[in-house]
Design a protein around this motif. Structure first.
Motif, PDB file in Angstrom:
ATOM      1  N   GLU A  14       0.796  -1.232   0.000  1.00 44.69           N
ATOM      2  CA  GLU A  14       0.000   0.000   0.000  1.00 44.69           C
ATOM      3  C   GLU A  14       0.830   1.283   0.000  1.00 44.69           C
ATOM      4  OE1 GLU A  14      -2.605  -0.364   3.338  1.00 44.69           O
ATOM      5  OE2 GLU A  14      -3.678  -2.085   2.498  1.00 44.69           O
ATOM      6  N   GLN A  15       2.001   1.248   0.662  1.00 47.86           N
ATOM      7  CA  GLN A  15       2.775   2.490   0.826  1.00 47.86           C
ATOM      8  C   GLN A  15       4.137   2.455   0.115  1.00 47.86           C
ATOM      9  OE1 GLN A  15       1.783   4.863   3.762  1.00 47.86           O
ATOM     10  NE2 GLN A  15      -0.172   3.866   3.533  1.00 47.86           N
ATOM     11  N   VAL A  16       4.903   1.390   0.375  1.00 49.05           N
ATOM     12  CA  VAL A  16       6.304   1.356  -0.099  1.00 49.05           C
ATOM     13  C   VAL A  16       6.386   1.254  -1.613  1.00 49.05           C
ATOM     14  CG1 VAL A  16       8.487   0.096   0.026  1.00 49.05           C
ATOM     15  CG2 VAL A  16       7.095   0.378   2.092  1.00 49.05           C
ATOM     16  N   ALA A  17       5.678   0.286  -2.204  1.00 49.00           N
ATOM     17  CA  ALA A  17       5.745   0.102  -3.663  1.00 49.00           C
ATOM     18  C   ALA A  17       5.319   1.368  -4.420  1.00 49.00           C
ATOM     19  CB  ALA A  17       4.919  -1.111  -4.086  1.00 49.00           C
ATOM     20  N   PRO A  18       4.171   2.002  -4.066  1.00 46.84           N
ATOM     21  CA  PRO A  18       3.793   3.244  -4.767  1.00 46.84           C
ATOM     22  C   PRO A  18       4.839   4.359  -4.590  1.00 46.84           C
ATOM     23  CG  PRO A  18       1.910   2.373  -3.561  1.00 46.84           C
ATOM     24  CD  PRO A  18       3.100   1.565  -3.143  1.00 46.84           C
ATOM     25  N   LYS A  22       6.927   6.223  -7.546  1.00 51.46           N
ATOM     26  CA  LYS A  22       6.925   7.690  -7.666  1.00 51.46           C
ATOM     27  C   LYS A  22       8.353   8.246  -7.715  1.00 51.46           C
ATOM     28  CE  LYS A  22       4.683  11.705  -5.582  1.00 51.46           C
ATOM     29  NZ  LYS A  22       3.952  12.224  -4.417  1.00 51.46           N
ATOM     30  N   SER A  23       9.234   7.747  -6.823  1.00 57.23           N
ATOM     31  CA  SER A  23      10.584   8.320  -6.753  1.00 57.23           C
ATOM     32  C   SER A  23      11.504   7.823  -7.866  1.00 57.23           C
ATOM     33  CB  SER A  23      11.218   8.031  -5.389  1.00 57.23           C
ATOM     34  OG  SER A  23      11.541   6.661  -5.274  1.00 57.23           O
ATOM     35  N   ARG A  24      11.273   6.598  -8.333  1.00 52.90           N
ATOM     36  CA  ARG A  24      12.174   6.008  -9.343  1.00 52.90           C
ATOM     37  C   ARG A  24      11.592   6.014 -10.753  1.00 52.90           C
ATOM     38  NH1 ARG A  24      17.463   4.915  -7.544  1.00 52.90           N
ATOM     39  NH2 ARG A  24      17.290   5.045  -5.297  1.00 52.90           N
ATOM     40  N   GLY A  25      10.292   6.257 -10.868  1.00 52.25           N
ATOM     41  CA  GLY A  25       9.664   6.319 -12.190  1.00 52.25           C
ATOM     42  C   GLY A  25       9.609   4.983 -12.918  1.00 52.25           C
ATOM     43  N   TYR A  26       9.352   3.909 -12.190  1.00 54.48           N
ATOM     44  CA  TYR A  26       9.247   2.594 -12.842  1.00 54.48           C
ATOM     45  C   TYR A  26       8.018   2.559 -13.747  1.00 54.48           C
ATOM     46  CZ  TYR A  26      12.539   1.116  -9.194  1.00 54.48           C
ATOM     47  OH  TYR A  26      13.617   1.008  -8.359  1.00 54.48           O
ATOM     48  N   LYS A  27       8.188   1.952 -14.923  1.00 52.83           N
ATOM     49  CA  LYS A  27       7.076   1.846 -15.875  1.00 52.83           C
ATOM     50  C   LYS A  27       6.281   0.549 -15.668  1.00 52.83           C
ATOM     51  CE  LYS A  27       8.147   5.547 -18.391  1.00 52.83           C
ATOM     52  NZ  LYS A  27       8.771   6.294 -17.323  1.00 52.83           N
ATOM     53  N   VAL A  32       9.652  -2.867  -9.697  1.00 45.87           N
ATOM     54  CA  VAL A  32       9.678  -2.369  -8.310  1.00 45.87           C
ATOM     55  C   VAL A  32      10.411  -3.376  -7.427  1.00 45.87           C
ATOM     56  CG1 VAL A  32       8.300  -1.582  -6.353  1.00 45.87           C
ATOM     57  CG2 VAL A  32       7.470  -1.214  -8.686  1.00 45.87           C
ATOM     58  N   PRO A  33      11.486  -2.949  -6.723  1.00 37.03           N
ATOM     59  CA  PRO A  33      12.235  -3.885  -5.872  1.00 37.03           C
ATOM     60  C   PRO A  33      11.367  -4.454  -4.760  1.00 37.03           C
ATOM     61  CG  PRO A  33      13.385  -1.783  -6.080  1.00 37.03           C
ATOM     62  CD  PRO A  33      12.030  -1.599  -6.668  1.00 37.03           C
ATOM     63  N   LYS A  34      11.621  -5.713  -4.426  1.00 37.84           N
ATOM     64  CA  LYS A  34      10.892  -6.338  -3.318  1.00 37.84           C
ATOM     65  C   LYS A  34      11.843  -7.248  -2.549  1.00 37.84           C
ATOM     66  CE  LYS A  34       8.950 -10.054  -6.209  1.00 37.84           C
ATOM     67  NZ  LYS A  34       9.244  -9.646  -7.570  1.00 37.84           N
ATOM     68  N   ILE A  35      11.417  -7.664  -1.370  1.00 35.05           N
ATOM     69  CA  ILE A  35      12.206  -8.612  -0.581  1.00 35.05           C
ATOM     70  C   ILE A  35      11.945 -10.002  -1.142  1.00 35.05           C
ATOM     71  CG2 ILE A  35      12.700  -9.499   1.739  1.00 35.05           C
ATOM     72  CD1 ILE A  35      13.181  -6.541   1.672  1.00 35.05           C
ATOM     73  N   GLU A 166      21.456   1.573  -4.235  1.00 34.18           N
ATOM     74  CA  GLU A 166      20.600   2.723  -3.935  1.00 34.18           C
ATOM     75  C   GLU A 166      19.130   2.300  -3.859  1.00 34.18           C
ATOM     76  OE1 GLU A 166      23.026   2.962  -6.369  1.00 34.18           O
ATOM     77  OE2 GLU A 166      24.358   3.986  -4.952  1.00 34.18           O
ATOM     78  N   GLU A 167      18.710   1.464  -4.835  1.00 34.97           N
ATOM     79  CA  GLU A 167      17.320   0.992  -4.833  1.00 34.97           C
ATOM     80  C   GLU A 167      17.039   0.106  -3.616  1.00 34.97           C
ATOM     81  OE1 GLU A 167      15.725   0.110  -9.152  1.00 34.97           O
ATOM     82  OE2 GLU A 167      17.827  -0.461  -9.028  1.00 34.97           O
ATOM     83  N   GLY A 168      17.992  -0.786  -3.323  1.00 30.54           N
ATOM     84  CA  GLY A 168      17.848  -1.676  -2.167  1.00 30.54           C
ATOM     85  C   GLY A 168      17.768  -0.902  -0.872  1.00 30.54           C
ATOM     86  N   ARG A 169      18.613   0.137  -0.754  1.00 30.31           N
ATOM     87  CA  ARG A 169      18.636   0.952   0.463  1.00 30.31           C
ATOM     88  C   ARG A 169      17.335   1.720   0.629  1.00 30.31           C
ATOM     89  NH1 ARG A 169      22.908   3.550  -0.689  1.00 30.31           N
ATOM     90  NH2 ARG A 169      24.381   2.031   0.113  1.00 30.31           N
TER      91      ARG A 169
END
Length: 197
Positions: A14-18, A22-27, A32-35, A166-169
Motif C-alpha cells: 500500500e505504501q512502499v511500492a507506490p 513515484k521516486s524512481r519512475g518505474y514503468k 519495483v524492488p521487493k524482498i 541505492e534501490e535496495g537501500r
C-alpha cells in the motif's frame, strides 16, 4: 478461515511500492524492488556437544518460526580441531509470510531493544542485498534468557530484487530499516536548522 496479511507486507503493497514507483519512475510493476528471501545463519563451536547444538536449533527455530538446517564440515582441518562431517553451523531461509513476520519483529521489536542503539550500517553488498550481524540473539523476545547457556551471534541476509544498492537501500529504508545517519547527513541537518533559525 482466512489468514490475515502480515502487517509489513500490507505496508509494502500500500505504501512502499507506490512510493518507489513515484521516486524512481518505474514503468512496470515487476521493476519495483521487493524482498525475495531472508537467510539467518549462526556458527556452532566445534567443541559443542549434542545438548548445545539442540539448544541452538531450538532458539533459532523460535526466532525464525521454522526448523533450521545444520551445516556440516566437508573436510577435516586439524588446526581448527575440526573433523569431517562435524556440525559447524545452523541456517534458515525464510520466504513468504514467515519472512515478512520475521522482518517486522526484527525492525519493530528486536533492534530497538539494543542498548545505546544508534542505527545499523547503511552499506549494502553491491547487488542490492543487505547483511546484518547481530552479536547477541537474546534481543529477540522469543528467547528466554534463563535458558541460554551460551550467547550466540546471528547473521541476517536480506535478499532483494533491487538492481542497485541505492534501490535496495531506499526499499529497506521505506520498510523501516533504521539506518545509521552519516556525518554528512548530521552536518546537513544542523546547517538546515541554522538557516531556518
Amino acid at each position: 478461515m482466512s489468514k490475515t496479511t502480515p502487517f509489513l507486507k500490507q505496508h509494502y503493497t500500500e505504501q512502499v511500492a507506490p512510493a518507489l514507483v513515484k521516486s524512481r519512475g518505474y514503468k512496470n510493476t515487476h521493476q519495483v524492488p521487493k524482498i525475495v528471501k531472508i537467510s539467518l545463519n549462526t556458527g556452532i563451536d566445534s567443541e559443542a556437544d549434542k545438548n548445545q547444538i539442540a539448544d541452538i536449533q531450538r532458539d533459532l527455530a523460535a526466532i525464525a518460526g521454522q526448523k533450521p538446517v545444520l551445516s556440516k564440515s566437508k573436510k577435516a582441518i586439524s588446526n581448527f580441531k575440526l573433523r569431517e562431517n562435524q556440525v559447524v553451523g545452523a541456517h534458515v531461509t525464510l520466504r513468504g509470510e514467515r519472512m515478512w513476520d520475521f522482518l517486522y519483529r526484527l525492525l519493530a521489536v528486536a533492534l530497538p531493544t539494543i542498548r545505546d542503539f544508534r542505527g545499523v550500517p547503511s552499506k549494502l553488498d553491491g547487488q542490492g542485498n543487505y547483511n546484518l550481524g547481530i552479536s547477541d540473539f537474546t534481543i529477540f523476545p522469543e528467547i528466554t534468557v534463563e535458558n541460554v547457556k551460551k550467547a550466540m551471534g546471528l547473521d541476517v541476509t536480506i535478499v532483494t530484487s533491487a538492481g542497485t544498492d541505492e534501490e535496495g537501500r531506499e526499499l529497506l529504508k521505506l520498510l523501516g530499516m533504521p539506518f545509521r545517519r552519516t556525518e554528512q547527513q548530521v552536518a546537513a541537518d544542523a546547517a538546515a536548522k541554522t538557516n531556518a533559525a
